[in-house]
Design an enzyme around this catalytic site. Structure first.
Site, mmCIF file in Angstrom:
data_model
loop_
_atom_site.group_PDB
_atom_site.id
_atom_site.type_symbol
_atom_site.label_atom_id
_atom_site.label_comp_id
_atom_site.label_asym_id
_atom_site.label_seq_id
_atom_site.Cartn_x
_atom_site.Cartn_y
_atom_site.Cartn_z
ATOM 1 C CB SER A 1 -1.041 -0.118 1.134
ATOM 2 O OG SER A 1 -1.822 1.012 0.930
ATOM 3 C CD GLU B 1 -5.294 -3.772 -3.549
ATOM 4 O OE1 GLU B 1 -4.979 -3.766 -2.297
ATOM 5 O OE2 GLU B 1 -4.749 -4.481 -4.322
ATOM 6 C CG HIS C 1 -5.487 -2.549 0.801
ATOM 7 N ND1 HIS C 1 -4.815 -2.365 -0.396
ATOM 8 C CD2 HIS C 1 -5.096 -1.319 1.695
ATOM 9 C CE1 HIS C 1 -4.009 -1.419 -0.216
ATOM 10 N NE2 HIS C 1 -4.157 -0.874 0.876
#
Length: 545
Positions: A229, A354, A456
């Site tokens: 990220s 995600e 994510h």
């Protein structure tokens, strides 16, 4: 297979990596040892004492630099005697995380005392002072350029990765948000290096690694930077930062191929001008900004971000590095990386869902409307809800891209970061002297009947081989552990020689414009060429390949 199972663990590792590791460093039942006779190491600043836990030498809270507010980092002070490296160092202050309550089930966090003097790193290694030249893997934490720390994620612990991979793992804290990015250069030479203090901290940490990591059994000429990220974004920025170019050799970008680019200096100065005014300061009283309480400083800065948006100067403004003309002479992620990292292998990818499932959604609501229990009729309704008149085409493209997977997953499929991965992989492959490898992490955790999918951050426990540390995230079962072995060894092999292939995976070719090979990590991992181009083309009008 029976013969392999009966081999000593050290022999198994020797077969895997081609050289034996001292058995003492691999003993899984070794006691916790903290003694100067075993864990003391000399670095440039003095002698450090860490501890040995299950065969892994561990050093926490090691100072790699020092810095005053808005000033560039300098070498840390030297010390006399033996400095204990038993506990983590303070983390950079950052805003309250309002999403933690929703996020905690799937991305468990840890918190430590905050301090602007946060330049500390942590090291895990199978051996010290042994002359070994192990690959060095430097982890950059997530949270954008605003939040996070080296210990925030419970699964960030590096011991298992160091043990199973015979590598040296390093993680670090650095300045964030307004402390790491406020550009005060318009207020005189004193603040000429203020714009990118957070990224300067990371460079200082990499310099410390170069100077000292050999003492920890690491090879300073084989350093891989990896991050997820925001950490993946930091990797991308470092790839195009001139002062970082000689400090690492390979890059791994996990869910970090977003649209974030460096901030133009005129915008950065507009933010700083409003921040200063919001504090009631002027050019004549500017040095008072160095002692303003952090909460007041951050509030003034966040107000300034809103003010520049209201003035029509930019949209979606947040704290991020600045094109300052010196440390960052041009945007690293659109121009600089091709210039400075063309000869560095890249591993880049994202997770299947995600931000579509866990982030921004409440687990109890997802559980109540679990995608794994949707009827065909409800699935059709949800796909139409998201994609409108493109729903039918997207459905057909999904079945082609991910045969055998549930159609309901399409509702949570991520297109933005996946497009970023394809774009960057194509650019790097077309302008590179080194290979690029692409992946999609598509393993769905069984926890809470699989409501999270591949969300994510879900790959991070697998990368670090830390399934047992976060069973509430992965379920801790055999499939999770097999996935962790497959993923962590891919990262280790990439760190070792720039090629993630290993016997636990199908052959993984490098990504090229023509081939577009992508590893799809799942219980049965597969490699596909340009497998989701049609999905991306329908959504955005662009395509890779």
């Amino acid at each position: 297979m029976a013969v392999l199972r009966n081999l000593p663990y050290a022999a198994l590792v020797a077969l895997t990596f081609g050289s034996a590791i001292p058995a003492a460093t691999l003993a899984q039942d070794a006691p916790f040892v903290a003694t100067a006779n075993k864990g003391a190491v000399t670095v440039a600043q003095g002698d450090l004492l860490g501890f040995v836990d299950n065969g892994i030498y561990t050093y926490r809270g090691v100072p790699y630099a020092k810095a005053a507010r808005f000033m560039a980092p300098e070498a840390p002070d030297k010390w006399e005697g033996l400095r204990l490296a038993m506990n983590y160092g303070e983390i950079c202050p950052y805003p309250t995380m309002t999403a933690v309550a929703n996020d905690e089930q799937f991305n468990p966090h840890r918190y430590l005392p905050e301090n602007e003097a946060c330049q500390f790193l942590n090291i895990w290694t199978p051996g010290v002072k042994d002359g070994a030249k192990r690959p060095v893997m430097v982890w950059l934490h997530g949270g954008g350029f605003t939040n996070g720390s080296s210990i925030e994620g419970t699964s960030y612990e590096g011991a298992n990765l160091a043990r199973s991979g015979d590598v040296v793992v390093v993680s670090l804290n650095h300045r964030l948000n307004i402390l790491g990015t406020l550009d005060l250069s318009a207020y005189g030479e004193r603040y000429s290096k203020s714009a990118n203090t957070g990224m300067r901290d990371i460079v200082a940490a990499l310099e410390w690694v170069q100077a000292n990591i050999a003492q920890f059994g690491g090879d300073p000429e084989n350093v891989t930077i990896f991050g997820q990220s925001g950490g993946g974004g930091k990797v991308r920025f470092l790839m195009g930062t001139p002062s970082a170019v000689d400090l690492f050799d390979k890059s791994v970008v996990q869910s970090g191929a977003s649209g974030v680019v460096a901030m133009p200096q005129d915008l950065a100065r507009a933010i700083s001008e409003r921040t200063v005014a919001n504090l009631g300061l002027t050019a004549e009283t500017i040095e008072q900004i160095e002692t303003v309480p952090y909460d007041q400083l951050l509030a003034a800065g966040d107000k300034a971000l809103k003010q520049v948006e209201e003035a029509g100067l930019a949209k979606g403004v947040g704290w991020r590095p600045v094109i300052d003309g010196s440390f960052m002479p041009e945007d690293p992620v659109t121009v600089g990386w091709a210039k400075f990292s063309a000869d560095k292998p890249l591993l880049i990818g994202n997770v299947l869902h995600e931000n579509g499932t866990i982030i921004g959604n409440k687990p109890d609501l997802l559980f109540a409307d679990n995608m794994n229990a949707w009827t065909p009729e409800h699935t059709t309704e949800k796909i139409a809800e998201r994609f409108g008149d493109k729903a039918e085409a997207m459905t057909a493209a999904w079945k082609e891209a991910y045969p055998g997977r549930q159609l309901s997953e399409l509702y949570f499929w991520d297109s933005t970061r996946r497009q970023g991965v394809v774009d960057m992989a194509e650019l790097k492959a077309g302008n590179s002297k080194a290979p690029v490898y692409s992946y999609v992490f598509a393993w769905n955790s069984p926890v809470l009947d699989g409501i999270g999918g591949a969300w994510h951050v879900s790959e991070v426990p697998h990368v670090f081989n830390n399934i047992d540390l976060v069973p509430q995230v992965t379920g801790g079962g055999a499939d999770a552990k097999a996935m962790a072995r497959a993923v962590s060894q891919a990262w280790v092999h990439f760190a070792r020689d720039g090629n993630p292939n290993h016997p636990g995976l199908p052959h993984w070719p490098a990504f090229t414009g023509e081939g577009g090979a992508t590893m799809i990590f799942d219980n049965y991992s597969t490699v596909r060429d340009h497998h989701d181009d049609k999905l991306l083309e329908i959504v955005s009008g662009r395509t890779g390949g």
